[in-house]
Design an enzyme around this catalytic site. Structure first.
Site, PDB file in Angstrom:
ATOM      1  N   GLU A  22       0.921  -1.146   0.096  1.00  0.00           N
ATOM      2  CA  GLU A  22      -0.069  -0.081   0.097  1.00  0.00           C
ATOM      3  C   GLU A  22       0.965   1.260   0.102  1.00  0.00           C
ATOM      4  OE1 GLU A  22      -2.910  -0.119   3.309  1.00  0.00           O
ATOM      5  OE2 GLU A  22      -3.565  -2.104   2.587  1.00  0.00           O
TER       6      GLU A  22
ATOM      7  N   HIS B 219      -8.128   1.174   1.791  1.00  0.00           N
ATOM      8  CA  HIS B 219      -7.709   0.854   3.206  1.00  0.00           C
ATOM      9  C   HIS B 219      -8.590   2.002   4.133  1.00  0.00           C
ATOM     10  CE1 HIS B 219      -4.574  -0.733   6.260  1.00  0.00           C
ATOM     11  NE2 HIS B 219      -6.127  -0.665   6.642  1.00  0.00           N
TER      12      HIS B 219
END
Length: 528
Positions: free
Chosen positions: A261, A279
């Site tokens: 990420e 997220h």
């Protein structure tokens, strides 16, 4: 009297400031501006951050008066915990602040997958009315498999009850009874994969869970299954999932987390049957406010000298000085217990014997639970969430004290009953003026070996040549034995050998030792 100084390094809710109260001087800075941070942190007692402020060794060195780093959230990637510990700085976070938000997002992703909400929304906004293309499926009477039945998995189960689904749960550390209380049927992972119409993942990312739902697991699912991961990236193998969807072996997926990420490019993004979010599990107003308020309270406790339940690295608070050295010992005994048992107990007795019982040793029960769970979850285990983790898994614990101890001034024994009815015990003590931590017993075998980072325990039928075999195989693997003790058991002819080692034993060497000595049990412990 000068008030302690609290530095707010990122935007936090007004409720966070209110929770601090009037007893502190509150300052503000932009924690993402490195020069500004290093200047502002120099004379503060505590700093409150979120994810954008990096509290590393350099920042800690600049903070001459710092006593507490408080992260208003769960993750601690931006805080150097080791450096803080060496500097004597307490690190706290808010481990339960986002659990409701994470559970609700998982439900949202599951529903979005079931009803094709994301592609239908995109098509309609693009001017296309495609009712027939984006038909979905109901949840009613479907089987939903929850992989990981901890706090968030259980919240998901509670919220799914109203949809009329059958809930399957996989979690080797949860009892059948606890799962049943929440209306879930505890099953093996293979059973869950084969039976589920929906699968939602709620496991931490550890060495054991990394890639758990991968190519092999996805070969066992129904082709109509839809899979949700709003837990941790990496538990679900995204490449294997993309391949399974492309081959028609998985119907769809909902993802909020990714192996790397930020993730802005993935083969999964090409499928209309995959709904994705960046997220957002903790990204609600309520979760952010809960996190801020929780760490503000922890800062108040820490600077007031009280026990801080959410302390990640040190145990602060009003604990007797004679009791304090045992906190770390008992926590490590809990970690040894879990390593030897390979599971958690359904009943745990923390038995404390000796003159130390003249003091309040109740913190040791929390320390034992903290140790039991430390190596089972990626998230921080603290004095406040360890009892919650135990309750969620149907584990009962109690503290038993006795002022009499025969062989040592003080002895602490963790005695646990496992799910199959067997009982495991691990005993330890502190010896000498340096308060050396030692294991002095395992399952009735008398020992006296120092606790160290790398340890191993082998039980076997007592006979000549076993120790030589162990030494030879470890020597061949270049693993040095720092200490060793053998304890025979006269009644049943078995023996246990406890080793402390300078380095970890490779898995293949552990297997080879167990095979060559005909070991009944083989367990390694890493207390790093």
């Amino acid at each position: 009297m000068t008030k302690p100084v609290v530095l707010i390094a990122e935007e936090l809710s007004p409720a966070t400031i209110d929770a601090l109260g009037p007893d502190f001087e509150v300052r503000h800075t932009d924690g993402s501006d490195r020069d500004q941070l290093l200047s502002a942190i120099a004379d503060v007692d505590a700093i409150l951050v979120r994810s954008a402020t990096k509290v590393d060794a350099e920042a800690l060195a600049a903070a001459r008066e710092l006593k507490v780093v408080a992260r208003a959230g769960v993750g601690l990637d931006n805080v150097d915990i080791d450096a803080a510990t060496k500097a004597g700085v307490m690190v706290v976070n808010a481990p339960t602040s986002n659990i409701t938000s994470a559970a609700e997002l998982a439900i949202g992703l599951l529903l979005a997958c079931a009803r094709n909400i994301a592609p239908a929304n995109e098509a309609l906004k693009g001017g296309a009315w495609k009712r027939s293309k984006y038909g979905g499926v109901e949840l009613l009477e479907k089987k939903v498999g929850i992989v990981g039945f901890g706090r968030i998995g259980q919240l998901v189960a509670e919220r799914l009850k109203g949809f009329g689904v059958e809930i399957l749960a996989y979690d080797p550390y949860v009892s059948v009874q606890r799962a049943g209380q929440l209306g879930a049927r505890l099953v093996t992972l293979d059973e869950l994969l084969a039976e589920s119409d929906f699968i939602t993942i709620h496991l931490p990312k550890t060495s054991e869970t990394l890639g758990l739902i991968g190519k092999e697991a996805l070969a066992k699912v129904k082709p109509t299954v839809r899979i949700v991961n709003a837990a941790r990236g990496g538990v679900l193998d995204e490449d294997a999932l993309a391949e399974a969807i492309a081959d028609g072996r998985v119907a769809g997926a909902g993802l909020d987390v990714y192996a790397s990420e930020p993730c802005t490019d993935s083969p999964l993004f090409a499928f209309e049957s995959v709904v994705v979010t960046p997220h957002l599990g903790a990204s609600t107003d309520e979760a952010q406010e809960k996190a801020g308020v929780a760490v503000a309270r922890s800062v108040r406790l820490a600077l007031g000298g009280d026990l801080v339940p959410d302390a990640v690295n040190v145990s602060g608070g009003a604990v007797d000085e004679d009791v304090r050295p045992g906190i770390d010992l008992v926590e490590k005994l809990g970690r040894v217990f879990t390593a030897l048992a390979g599971t958690v107990p359904v009943q745990l007795d923390v038995e404390v014997r000796g003159e130390i019982t003249a003091h309040d040793v109740s913190i040791w029960e929390l320390s034992a639970l903290k140790g039991i769970f430390t190596d089972l979850t990626e998230d921080s285990v603290t004095y406040v969430n360890a009892p919650l983790l135990a309750k969620e898994r149907g584990i009962e614990s109690r503290l038993v004290t006795d002022p009499h101890s025969e062989a040592y001034r003080n002895v602490t024994t963790l005695r646990g009953t496992l799910g199959d009815g067997t009982v495991l015990s691990v005993a330890g003590t502190l010896t000498g003026p340096k308060m050396v931590q030692k294991v002095i017993g395992v399952n009735g075998y008398d020992l006296e070996v120092p606790l160290s980072r790398h340890m191993a325990f082998f039980s076997y039928t007592d006979r000549p040549g076993v120790i030589g075999t162990i030494g030879r195989l470890l020597g061949d693997a270049d693993v040095n034995i720092a200490a060793m003790q053998v304890s025979p058991h006269d009644e049943n002819g078995t023996a246990i050998v406890a080793l402390t080692l300078d380095s970890a034993i490779p898995d293949d060497v552990v297997t080879a030792i167990g095979r060559e000595i005909g070991a009944d049990t083989v367990r390694t412990v890493d207390l790093g």
